[in-house]
Design an enzyme around this catalytic site. Structure first.
Site, PDB file in Angstrom:
ATOM      1  N   GLU A  44       1.274  -0.479  -5.165  1.00  0.00           N
ATOM      2  CA  GLU A  44       0.312   0.597  -5.421  1.00  0.00           C
ATOM      3  C   GLU A  44       1.141   1.877  -5.460  1.00  0.00           C
ATOM      4  OE1 GLU A  44      -3.259   3.287  -3.646  1.00  0.00           O
ATOM      5  OE2 GLU A  44      -1.713   2.423  -2.384  1.00  0.00           O
ATOM      6  N   ASP A 102       0.827  -1.204   0.000  1.00  0.00           N
ATOM      7  CA  ASP A 102       0.000   0.000   0.000  1.00  0.00           C
ATOM      8  C   ASP A 102       0.865   1.258   0.000  1.00  0.00           C
ATOM      9  OD1 ASP A 102      -2.603   1.402   0.471  1.00  0.00           O
ATOM     10  OD2 ASP A 102      -1.610   1.966   2.339  1.00  0.00           O
TER      11      ASP A 102
END
Length: 734
Positions: A467, A414
């Site tokens: 990401e 993330d």
């Protein structure tokens, strides 16, 4: 004869024990040679009386020496021996127990060395709480890193949460504190009570390496034996290794938030447990044809509204849905049904909750002390200090932990951009440049490279996905080639441009045609994954269905076209739950998806289309095996903006195998529309997003056509097609 210990020196040492600031209580408590025998000391502040029960028999009374410290001498013994303590408390309550201070350390020198170097790849096997047999006694070995603490105790159900009873010993310069507590078992709750070195009140911290946690909002760690579960997914793991060339495999990922995918309404509208989810999720994902599920973070977290992105327990699956072995059961079941499991992993930041990692030993330990490096303004969280060996080791071992102990097939990392840039979401003066005066976070870059290199080396076939939303180069290139080493990168530019285009009324789309073509200029610069993720259906953005223009029929047609366009486009696929049947409402993490809509013919048609896309996708190598190579894609009609038509060829690495994709993103039927084809032969219309079974108008080309020897679009053959409204067609030779 040995010289007896100096009384004044012992008294001073015992004073430190009583004040809970002795770094090595074992040096004075427990059993020690002394003069012509041994001396045994125990610190039990509330005891009325204590007797020593030696292993060779007898019952030796202890005398109270000072402030809860009891002492007994056994003369004529030149060696230490095993013993029990019989402790009497007020009200004639008597307990017989083994003494923690009679046991040698459970950590070895090499463990401490590799932990200090940041190279202990199986660190979780030594840190935290472990059920072991130690010198013939079953109990739990506890270990925690708190280098600046003046003292650390383990507290829990087994000692009435009294920090005076189980002070830990500091293992030299490592900063690791250790203690074996006999006769503690599975399921015992515990925390670490830390006394900061610079003074101030004691703090209670959950174990950073805890394998199990209480159900939030409770915050205690729970003793758990990792070795009990019997896996049945050996065939899957072997197959995964054989398919380690992941860039050339089909990846169609169904992104899931476990707490809201499907709730048990008849039982108080509660989330399903891991064991309930296992068969239900596996059956659905298999029916829909996805190759993998990606789970929003499953690590323990205090606030459900963070969806798991503010982690407090990196080594514990959240207890909201059951026991850690129940989570194993779910992964195992999915694997046995042929479905891979990816988890979201959050190494960039962590929350400030008092029981968690922040100022763990009273100082900035896991985070940077300077808020210009240690605080994340967007989320109100703290940032890991990637320059510290022990912190990097904590995180890299955690990644390996999920792969090795829970058989996870991939980690989606993330917020990588927040790690790469020192000035991420910071204004001038709110960040510290690197040593060259730049904005790149060199420590985080090195950490990511080490992480990805380690996973690639130890676990072929397991993927790490970034990401990452910027133009950072070579995110998915190997470290040996100057890259960050990820296997895939989320293509955020594609996502933004594509959703922007499809949200436009078709009358205006001709002016935004480049939003669908621009992405092909960089599509082969990385190994991309195309994400339509949870982030696109929250915070007022509405749902994918809701962003489509037009009346309900047009919304459904546009959404079907979006999916058919996406599945034909270069890049692996990811779709958040609910999108596959066109849920109109924005996602709510406290509610179940609107499954009743799958009984509506229109929404059912979207669902059927996605299932069909997944099946054809896996059957046609041209749609996946050259995703990251220019040879895998060729434009036929990139410039037909005025008609809202686009056409291209996807080519396989296997000679002759290809798919022709034609999109008509206007609401007008286009008859006898000529498109070029690579071969003069029979082609089959293998997909028509406007087919009646999907809820469309059933306009098309009757399933088959024969191309003629008329060159067009740079191809030797062509055909006159019927292009349905708001549709995407796929053709293959056959």
């Amino acid at each position: 004869m040995r010289k007896p210990a100096d009384k004044a020196q012992v008294d001073a040492e015992l004073r430190r024990v009583v004040e809970l600031r002795h770094p090595e209580p074992h040096s004075v408590l427990g059993i020690h040679p002394d003069g012509d025998g041994v001396v045994i000391r125990a610190f039990r502040p509330d005891a009325v009386a204590i007797h020593v029960l030696p292993e060779f028999g007898g019952r030796v009374p202890m005398t109270h020496r000072q402030d809860g410290v009891f002492e007994a001498r056994v003369n004529g013994r030149d060696k230490t021996f095993g013993y029990l303590l019989e402790v009497e408390y007020p009200g004639k309550r008597v307990f017989t127990l083994r003494d923690s201070y009679s046991f040698l350390p459970t950590l070895g020198e090499m463990d401490l060395y590799y932990a200090g170097e940041g190279r202990h790849e199986r660190l979780w096997e030594r840190m935290g709480a472990h059920l072991i047999h130690h010198n013939g006694t079953r109990g739990v070995s506890f270990a925690v890193w708190a280098p600046t603490a003046a003292g650390v105790s383990v507290v829990g159900d087994f000692n009435s949460w009294d920090g005076r009873l189980h002070s830990m010993r500091r293992m030299g310069a490592s900063g690791i504190w250790e203690l074996f507590v006999p006769e503690v078992g599975e399921g015992a709750r515990y925390k670490f009570e830390i006394r900061p070195g610079q003074g101030g009140p004691r703090v209670l911290k959950s174990d950073p390496f805890a394998f199990r946690a209480e159900v939030p909002p409770a915050t205690a760690s729970v003793v758990h034996d990792l070795g009990r579960y019997g896996w049945g997914d050996g065939a899957w793991l072997e197959s995964r290794t054989q398919k380690s060339d992941v860039a050339h495999q089909p990846w169609s990922v169904y992104e899931v938030h476990l707490g809201s995918w499907r709730r048990v309404v008849e039982d108080g509208d509660r989330p399903m447990t891991y064991r309930e989810l296992a068969p239900a999720l596996a059956e659905y994902v298999k029916h829909m044809g996805f190759t993998h599920v990606e789970l929003l973070p499953v690590s323990e977290h205090p606030y459900g509204g963070s969806w798991g992105y503010q982690v407090s327990g990196y080594y514990a699956p959240t207890a909201r849905f059951g026991h850690p072995d129940d989570f194993r059961f779910m992964v195992d079941h999915l694997h046995q049904e042929g479905i891979g499991v990816i988890v979201d992993w959050v190494p960039g930041h962590f929350p400030r909750d008092a029981h968690a990692l922040g100022e763990f030993d009273g100082t900035a330990l896991y985070e940077h002390a300077d808020p210009r490096k240690g605080a994340q303004p967007d989320w109100g969280t703290l940032v890991f200090n990637f320059g510290r060996n022990e912190v990097r080791n904590f995180l890299i071992a955690n990644a390996l932990f999920w792969i090795e102990e829970y058989h996870i097939d991939g980690l989606r990392v993330d917020a990588v951009a927040s790690m790469l840039y020192l000035d991420y979401s910071r204004k001038q003066g709110e960040w510290i440049p690197n040593r060259w005066g730049g904005r790149e976070n060199e420590e985080a870059i090195q950490f990511l490279r080490e992480l990805n290199d380690t996973v690639r080396r130890k676990h072929p076939g397991v993927v790490v996905i970034a990401e990452e939303s910027t133009a950072w180069p070579k995110v998915s290139s190997p470290v040996s080639e100057g890259g960050l080493g990820f296997h895939f990168k989320w293509n955020m530019g594609w996502m933004h441009d594509t959703l922007s285009y499809f949200s436009k009324d078709p009358i205006y789309r001709q002016y935004h045609h480049n939003q669908l073509t621009f992405g092909l200029l960089y599509a082969f610069s990385e190994h991309f994954m195309l994400p339509l993720s949870h982030d696109e259906v929250v915070h007022g953005k509405g749902s994918l269905y809701g962003r489509m223009p037009g009346d309900p029929w047009q919304k459904r047609a546009n959404l079907r076209s979006l999916f058919a366009w996406m599945w034909a486009h270069p890049g692996k696929k990811l779709l958040f739950m609910g999108g596959e049947f066109g849920q109109p409402a924005e996602w709510n993490h406290d509610k179940s998806l609107d499954w009743h809509l799958t009984q509506d013919p229109g929404h059912q048609g979207i669902q059927r289309l996605v299932a069909r896309l997944n099946r054809i996708y896996k059957e046609l190598p041209a749609l996946y095996d050259a995703d990251s190579e220019p040879v895998g894609f060729q434009w036929l009609q990139p410039d037909s903006a005025s008609s809202n038509v686009l056409a291209f060829v996807r080519r396989s690495r296997q000679p002759g195998r290809h798919v022709v994709c034609v999109a008509n993103l206007s609401p007008t039927v286009r008859e006898k529309y000529r498109v070029g084809f690579p071969l003069q032969t029979n082609y089959v219309e293998v997909l028509n997003s406007d087919a009646g079974e999907y809820g469309g108008s059933n306009t098309g080309n009757m399933g088959q056509l024969h191309t003629e020897a008329t060159g067009w679009d740079g191809q030797p053959a062509s055909a006159l097609l019927t292009l349905p409204p708001l549709s995407v067609l796929w053709f293959t030779p056959g």
